[in-house]
Design a protein around this motif. Structure first.
Motif: not given
Length: 608
Positions: A85-94, A123-125, A239-243, A267-272
């Motif tokens: 798992x690789x995530x660059x700071x400031x990017x928004x991942x779906x 980190x916040x979920x 890092x925000x984890x949004x489900x 950084x954003x990791x969102x499930x939608x």
């Protein structure tokens, strides 16, 4: 369907299920997973997540994240194997993938620190609604910023201490120095602007000024989810984890959140499963498939086209390899016993033996991602009824004389209607559904229903309608007795519940699979009208497309409450706006490229 009674079996089903469960338990203990095993359901037992121990890739203060070579198992099933798992700071991942692939499990593993993230990354979920108490909503958001709260508490303690009599000059100097430092830090984080920022976030998510002052315990589950999201946006973690955060938002709030995330610099990791939301928000996509994580650049539409091309290339490469191996085998078969060509045949045999095993690309590569045709839903053809079938004439409804929810509503639903009911939360959309389905009677006015009208309702809280300890087959048997098990399974298979999934306890199914059980139940009611309240909330993209196709093909009336713009535009040709206690038809423009729901969404003009 046949009307004969259920076919009796000579197999003792209880003994068979116990034997299968025992075998599955043994395999799970050995780290093996049987995809055909029927899991047990126990609501009191929480599944364990097993993650390999990892070393952090760097001790620097970088906000980039890279975790290599990790595995995740959930309830004995492999979710990820040797993944990175690789995530660059400031990017928004779906984060995308089919229902049950393990997207939420991955987010929980990150949030619970089972995957080791550098300690300096906050980190916040956003997963569960907050616990309700007497705290006002605005104060609840402010309290989410732990650093600010801690500084304010320290400032109060230092201010009280410096005014105490009998302090020495040295003690007074130390307290004054620390107080200046606290004031400087509060100024640095713009503490004085915190309340206005929190109020702006709450306002964007639909909280009125009065609601912002209301205690959190007075809000429903959906509004508490919004409050949890507001707290996360206010804290601005690294890092925000949004489900599935859009599940509880209306159109104005979804538009506002899209705009807000477009200006999100962490950084954003969102499930939608909302494609228009992912297109608006995501800068990158991570695809969870075949127990690995595949990264893609660009938004969701870019991912779909890139992924489709990659799958085509894989298929072409596979077909070319099949032809190459067939050519070698044909040469071997023809010449291996010919004295003149025997040496060449032996050479071809060695080449063939050295080739790696050939495996075809998985057939479900695009499952859950909206690839047309991979899932198929179908509702039974509706019996024709003469109009009018469902009408409201000047209907008013209120719980008491001082609280009117809807007033002067006139509405006509026909056999060929495909209607989207939209509007802000709390405007009365659910009340409209209660009136249409005869669960609530109007205070004044008239609701007319055809005498033979059958309405099937998909409730936003449809899980409450299910029996979690029973299997899908048993649930349908109880609701509609008299058919064979094969017939029930064939109906469930029409909604993607195939194989042993139809025999699992409903409590072990994912949210999307539970929704499919309800669709099968609705179909067996042979309705004239389908009324659906947020039907896409837990469905993957495959199922959303399949549902849209089934609703378009259905020859009865359809009324849908949903925030999914693409889904509504695929199904509906009318938009009715429920707002301010009234119901009015939105008149879109003809001859424009946008669908009528897209036009309505653009008309809102919501800004951050």
């Amino acid at each position: 369907m046949s009307s004969k009674g259920p076919t009796k079996s000579t197999v003792d089903q209880d003994k068979l299920n116990k034997a299968e469960a025992k075998l599955a338990k043994k395999k799970a203990a050995k780290g093996q997973y049987d995809p055909d095993a029927i899991p047990e359901w126990n609501p009191d037992v929480k599944p364990q997540i097993i993650v390999n121990q990892q070393k952090l890739s760097s001790e620097s203060k970088s906000k980039d994240i890279k975790i290599e070579n990790f595995d995740i198992s959930y309830a004995g099933r492999k979710i990820l194997l040797n993944a990175t798992l690789t995530m660059s700071s400031g990017k928004r991942y779906g984060l995308v993938g089919k229902n049950g692939a393990g997207k939420s499990t991955l987010l929980r593993a990150i949030a619970h620190k089972e995957l080791l993230i550098p300690s300096h990354i906050r980190v916040l979920h956003v997963e569960q609604e907050i616990h309700g108490d007497g705290t006002p909503a605005l104060l609840s958001v402010l309290q989410a910023d732990v650093e600010r709260e801690s500084l304010l508490e320290e400032e109060r303690e230092l201010s009280a201490a410096i005014n105490k009599p009998g302090l020495s000059a040295e003690e007074s100097s130390l307290i004054s120095s620390r107080l200046k430092s606290v004031y400087a830090k509060l100024e640095e984080i713009e503490s004085d602007k915190a309340e206005s920022k929190a109020a702006a976030i709450l306002n964007g998510l639909g909280f009125s000024p009065d609601q912002q002052k209301a205690a959190t315990k007075t809000f429903s589950g959906g509004w508490r989810m919004r409050l949890a999201l507001a707290r996360a946006l206010f804290c601005r973690p690294d890092l925000l984890l949004a489900d599935e955060v859009t599940n509880f938002l209306d159109f104005p709030a979804v538009v506002w959140l899209e705009n807000y995330f477009q200006n999100w610099n962490a950084t954003l990791l969102v499930v939608s499963h909302d494609r228009s939301f992912l297109d608006a928000v995501a800068t990158d996509v991570i695809h969870l498939t075949s127990c690995i994580l595949e990264p893609y650049r660009g938004n969701f539409s870019s991912f779909v086209s890139t992924r489709a091309e990659r799958v085509k290339n894989q298929l072409r490469e596979y077909e070319a390899q099949v032809q190459y191996r067939k050519h070698l085998q044909d040469f071997i078969d023809r010449w291996r016993y010919n004295a003149k060509r025997a040496a060449q045949a032996q050479s071809k045999i060695k080449i063939l033996e050295k080739l790696p095993p050939l495996e075809p690309p998985p057939k479900d590569e695009m499952e859950g991602l909206g690839e047309e045709g991979s899932v198929y839903f179908r509702f039974n053809e509706a019996e024709k009824l003469s109009p009018p079938i469902l009408q409201m004439d000047n209907v008013t409804f209120g719980y008491n004389s001082s609280r009117t929810i809807l007033k002067g509503i006139s509405f006509d639903l026909r056999m060929d209607s495909k209607i989207a009911i939209v509007g802000p939360n709390g405007a009365g959309k659910s009340t409209m559904i209660y009136l249409l389905t005869n669960q609530t009677q109007p205070t004044s006015g008239r609701c007319h229903r055809h005498g033979r009208l059958r309405i099937a309702l998909f409730s936003q809280h449809h899980v409450d309608q299910l029996e979690l300890g029973a299997s899908s087959v048993q649930f349908l048997q109880k609701k509609f007795p008299g058919f064979t098990e094969e017939e029930y399974r064939r109906i469930l298979g029409r909604y993607g519940l195939t194989g042993t999934t139809a025999l699992q306890p409903i409590g072990t199914l994912s949210g999307g699979q539970k929704s499919r059980v309800v669709f099968a139940w609705m179909s067996m009611q042979n309705p004239h009208v389908l009324i659906l309240d947020e039907p896409t909330n837990h469905l993957d993209m495959d199922s959303i497309d399949a549902l849209a196709s089934a609703l378009r093909a259905f020859n009865g009336g359809v009324a849908v409450v949903s925030h999914d713009e693409r889904f509504l535009d695929a199904v509906c040709n009318e938009v009715w706006v429920c707002q301010g206690g009234t119901l009015s038809r939105f008149e879109g423009k003809e001859g424009v490229q946008d669908g009528i729901v897209r036009q309505y969404k653009k008309s809102l003009g919501v800004d951050v």
